[in-house]
Design a protein around this motif. Structure first.
Motif, PDB file in Angstrom:
ATOM      1  N   THR A 174       0.754  -1.419   0.031  1.00 47.92           N
ATOM      2  CA  THR A 174      -0.116  -0.064  -0.008  1.00 47.92           C
ATOM      3  C   THR A 174       0.852   1.240  -0.145  1.00 47.92           C
ATOM      4  O   THR A 174       0.611   2.186  -0.781  1.00 47.92           O
ATOM      5  CB  THR A 174      -0.976  -0.049   1.355  1.00 47.92           C
ATOM      6  OG1 THR A 174      -0.184  -0.229   2.457  1.00 47.92           O
ATOM      7  CG2 THR A 174      -2.055  -1.032   1.132  1.00 47.92           C
ATOM      8  N   LEU A 205      -3.960   4.642  -1.573  1.00 43.99           N
ATOM      9  CA  LEU A 205      -3.572   4.687  -0.267  1.00 43.99           C
ATOM     10  C   LEU A 205      -5.245   4.750   0.417  1.00 43.99           C
ATOM     11  O   LEU A 205      -6.109   5.555  -0.193  1.00 43.99           O
ATOM     12  CB  LEU A 205      -2.995   5.792  -0.013  1.00 43.99           C
ATOM     13  CG  LEU A 205      -2.255   5.793   1.333  1.00 43.99           C
ATOM     14  CD1 LEU A 205      -1.547   4.512   1.739  1.00 43.99           C
ATOM     15  CD2 LEU A 205      -1.163   7.014   1.803  1.00 43.99           C
ATOM     16  N   GLU A 243      -6.912   6.496   2.660  1.00 41.54           N
ATOM     17  CA  GLU A 243      -6.750   7.666   3.402  1.00 41.54           C
ATOM     18  C   GLU A 243      -7.519   8.661   3.201  1.00 41.54           C
ATOM     19  O   GLU A 243      -7.826   9.057   1.833  1.00 41.54           O
ATOM     20  CB  GLU A 243      -5.104   8.226   3.042  1.00 41.54           C
ATOM     21  CG  GLU A 243      -5.087   9.692   3.714  1.00 41.54           C
ATOM     22  CD  GLU A 243      -3.644  10.099   3.779  1.00 41.54           C
ATOM     23  OE1 GLU A 243      -3.091  10.146   4.775  1.00 41.54           O
ATOM     24  OE2 GLU A 243      -2.820  10.274   2.582  1.00 41.54           O
ATOM     25  N   THR A 291      -4.869  10.221   9.713  1.00 41.14           N
ATOM     26  CA  THR A 291      -4.104   9.331   9.374  1.00 41.14           C
ATOM     27  C   THR A 291      -2.658   9.876   9.862  1.00 41.14           C
ATOM     28  O   THR A 291      -1.857   8.888  10.561  1.00 41.14           O
ATOM     29  CB  THR A 291      -3.801   8.987   7.974  1.00 41.14           C
ATOM     30  OG1 THR A 291      -3.767  10.267   7.336  1.00 41.14           O
ATOM     31  CG2 THR A 291      -5.130   8.208   7.647  1.00 41.14           C
ATOM     32  N   GLY A 292      -2.053  11.074   9.750  1.00 37.19           N
ATOM     33  CA  GLY A 292      -0.789  11.333  10.080  1.00 37.19           C
ATOM     34  C   GLY A 292      -0.640  11.602  11.514  1.00 37.19           C
ATOM     35  O   GLY A 292       0.396  11.914  12.178  1.00 37.19           O
ATOM     36  N   SER A 315      -8.984   2.655  -3.866  1.00 39.86           N
ATOM     37  CA  SER A 315      -9.526   3.404  -2.918  1.00 39.86           C
ATOM     38  C   SER A 315     -10.354   4.532  -3.467  1.00 39.86           C
ATOM     39  O   SER A 315     -10.084   5.159  -4.419  1.00 39.86           O
ATOM     40  CB  SER A 315      -8.358   4.030  -2.013  1.00 39.86           C
ATOM     41  OG  SER A 315      -8.843   5.063  -1.330  1.00 39.86           O
ATOM     42  N   THR A 360      -8.788  16.947   9.197  1.00 41.79           N
ATOM     43  CA  THR A 360      -9.201  16.728  10.419  1.00 41.79           C
ATOM     44  C   THR A 360     -10.313  17.924  11.012  1.00 41.79           C
ATOM     45  O   THR A 360     -10.027  19.038  10.831  1.00 41.79           O
ATOM     46  CB  THR A 360      -8.177  16.733  11.308  1.00 41.79           C
ATOM     47  OG1 THR A 360      -7.082  16.062  11.073  1.00 41.79           O
ATOM     48  CG2 THR A 360      -8.352  16.330  12.779  1.00 41.79           C
ATOM     49  N   ARG A 401      -1.197   9.553  13.838  1.00 41.99           N
ATOM     50  CA  ARG A 401      -0.964   8.249  14.332  1.00 41.99           C
ATOM     51  C   ARG A 401      -1.190   7.931  16.041  1.00 41.99           C
ATOM     52  O   ARG A 401      -0.410   7.983  16.919  1.00 41.99           O
ATOM     53  CB  ARG A 401       0.657   8.297  14.295  1.00 41.99           C
ATOM     54  CG  ARG A 401       1.433   8.631  13.243  1.00 41.99           C
ATOM     55  CD  ARG A 401       0.802   7.830  11.919  1.00 41.99           C
ATOM     56  NE  ARG A 401       1.015   6.530  12.017  1.00 41.99           N
ATOM     57  CZ  ARG A 401      -0.034   5.575  11.708  1.00 41.99           C
ATOM     58  NH1 ARG A 401      -1.314   5.830  11.336  1.00 41.99           N
ATOM     59  NH2 ARG A 401       0.096   4.258  11.877  1.00 41.99           N
ATOM     60  N   ALA A 456     -10.292  11.194   9.878  1.00 36.46           N
ATOM     61  CA  ALA A 456      -9.452  11.973   8.998  1.00 36.46           C
ATOM     62  C   ALA A 456      -7.870  12.452   9.825  1.00 36.46           C
ATOM     63  O   ALA A 456      -7.336  13.481   9.714  1.00 36.46           O
ATOM     64  CB  ALA A 456     -10.068  12.830   8.207  1.00 36.46           C
ATOM     65  N   ALA A 471      -7.468   7.256  12.863  1.00 37.66           N
ATOM     66  CA  ALA A 471      -7.026   7.447  11.396  1.00 37.66           C
ATOM     67  C   ALA A 471      -8.166   7.767  10.530  1.00 37.66           C
ATOM     68  O   ALA A 471      -8.485   8.769   9.895  1.00 37.66           O
ATOM     69  CB  ALA A 471      -6.119   6.724  11.047  1.00 37.66           C
ATOM     70  N   LYS A 472      -9.081   6.755  10.440  1.00 37.83           N
ATOM     71  CA  LYS A 472      -9.990   6.726   9.346  1.00 37.83           C
ATOM     72  C   LYS A 472     -11.252   7.444   9.714  1.00 37.83           C
ATOM     73  O   LYS A 472     -11.619   8.296   9.045  1.00 37.83           O
ATOM     74  CB  LYS A 472     -10.440   5.054   9.098  1.00 37.83           C
ATOM     75  CG  LYS A 472      -9.314   4.316   8.913  1.00 37.83           C
ATOM     76  CD  LYS A 472      -8.283   4.467   7.824  1.00 37.83           C
ATOM     77  CE  LYS A 472      -7.103   3.497   7.796  1.00 37.83           C
ATOM     78  NZ  LYS A 472      -6.130   3.678   6.830  1.00 37.83           N
ATOM     79  N   ASP A 485      -9.692  11.828   2.134  1.00 34.74           N
ATOM     80  CA  ASP A 485      -9.254  13.178   1.706  1.00 34.74           C
ATOM     81  C   ASP A 485      -9.933  14.321   2.313  1.00 34.74           C
ATOM     82  O   ASP A 485     -10.149  15.432   1.784  1.00 34.74           O
ATOM     83  CB  ASP A 485      -9.458  12.915   0.208  1.00 34.74           C
ATOM     84  CG  ASP A 485     -10.857  12.979  -0.203  1.00 34.74           C
ATOM     85  OD1 ASP A 485     -11.589  12.107   0.677  1.00 34.74           O
ATOM     86  OD2 ASP A 485     -11.465  13.322  -1.142  1.00 34.74           O
TER      87      ASP A 485
END
Ligand code: GLU
Length: 395
Positions: free
Chosen positions: A17, A39, A41, A243-244, A375, A46, A246, A241, A237-238, A43
């Protein structure tokens, strides 16, 4: 130089991925008009209420090391969340916060698996499950499924795959990559099999729980006699929004949580302070706060299903959750398209990248060699353009 590397790293495959996402990024940087559907992720940005909590945390000088298992307030909020959304009763000593759900999963595998243990992976499965098992020198055993059973396994298949060496089974509902959701009834039927094999632990990865299109996923640990053997994995993450940022977490029997804290204490320490403060706000929010993203994903799913359904050779299930479609494209195997011979799903995925400038991920990485993953966490415009290009290449 690679000879100097350990057998451990040499035996580890690259995450497909992440590799495909990197390749798409590289081609974009070279000026190619790539649409990346590789990916998983969201779009979206946050949500502001979570970003504000992070800004406040910075201003309040949250800058020190965090408790290895997570801030007490965050663990309390996670316990509340498990009660609210999953009908699960966990105490703070059963919660461990980590640097993403991927680390949570790696911790669990590290603390439960010995070399030679067997890990059952209902296929298709997320790419890193098999790699993480390999890192523990465990053997992963795929339990195949196909589009005909909506990519779900049966109790009979589970029973047949169990041996005296089976130590764990990984469930993931909604599934990455198929989007399938196990119903309570289906999970209870699988649990009936596991009742007879008390040496097996269950990892239930519920990271996509909020991204469902009507059928609320059921948590495996909510089955009374499975609670003591199940580790529930989730993260921010999902759904949010993030993901970064962590942040992942587990709810587990206290002895497993304690072992994960010990493992993490030697490898990464506690997760990032600012992300954890923001996470308190995120997990305390009811799912309706992020429903706008889910509604958007549903509308994109319907568009993609409609458009792909018009391409001959694409066989697709209707994903009930997550944000992927996982078409069976084996009808193209053996054909030559634009002078490229399509022997397998990797060839097909490469054809789409090179000829349509659309990045996808081969199903081989997920243990389903007849499929590719796309995705739909991309704009409607990009999705329509991507399918148009794919259609042109294949016609
Ligand atoms: N889980 C996401 C995916 O499957 C992110 C990438 C990764 O960590 O594998 O695309």
């Amino acid at each position: 130089m690679s000879k100097a590397l350990s057998n451990r790293i040499n035996s580890l495959p690259v995450s497909q991925t992440l590799a495909m996402a990197a390749k798409a990024r590289e081609l974009k940087n070279q000026g190619k008009d790539i649409i990346s559907l590789s990916l998983g992720e969201p779009d979206f940005n946050t949500p502001d209420f979570i970003k504000n909590a992070a800004i406040e945390a910075i201003n309040q000088n949250y800058n020190s090391y965090t408790p290895v298992d997570g801030y007490a307030e965050l663990k309390d909020a996670i316990c509340e969340k498990f009660k609210r959304d999953n009908n699960l009763s966990y105490k703070p000593n059963q919660i461990v916060v980590s640097t993403g759900a991927k680390q949570s999963i790696a911790n669990i595998a590290q603390v439960l698996l010995n070399p030679g243990d067997e890990v059952l992976l209902p296929a298709p499965y997320w790419v890193s499950y098999s790699a993480i098992a390999t890192l523990c020198e465990a053997k992963f055993i795929e339990i195949p499924s196909s589009i005909d059973t909506d990519f779900k396994i049966t109790p009979e298949q589970l029973e047949a795959a169990i041996t005296p060496k089976t130590k764990m089974v990984f469930f993931n509902s909604p599934s990455n990559p198929s989007g399938s959701i196990y119903s309570e009834k289906e999970y209870r039927a699988l649990a009936k099999v596991l009742e007879k094999h008390p040496q097996i632990y269950i990892l239930s990865d519920e990271i996509y729980e909020h991204i469902n299109y009507g059928n609320k996923p059921f948590s495996f640990a909510a089955i009374e006699n499975m609670y003591d053997r199940t580790i529930t994995v989730n993260g921010l993450a999902k759904a949010f929004a993030m993901t970064g940022w962590r942040i992942g977490y587990i709810g587990a029997p206290d002895w497993i949580a304690k072992a994960c804290t010990k493992m993490q204490g030697q490898i990464t320490s506690g997760a990032n302070c600012i992300a954890q403060r923001a996470a308190i706000t995120a997990v305390s929010a009811t799912p309706d706060k992020v429903q706008y993203m889910v509604d958007e994903f549903k509308s994109r799913r319907d568009i993609v299903l409609d458009l792909l359904g018009k391409i001959d050779g694409f066989k697709i299930n209707i994903p009930e959750g997550a944000f992927y479609v996982f078409p069976d494209i084996s009808a193209f195997f053996g054909k030559t398209i634009r002078n490229k011979e399509i022997k397998n799903a990797s060839d097909f995925s490469m054809l789409l990248l090179e000829e349509a400038n659309v990045a996808t991920v081969t199903g081989e990485a997920f243990g389903s060699p007849k499929c590719i993953r796309m995705s739909y966490a991309a704009s409607e415009l990009q999705l329509r353009e991507a399918v148009k290009r794919i259609k042109e290449v294949l016609s």
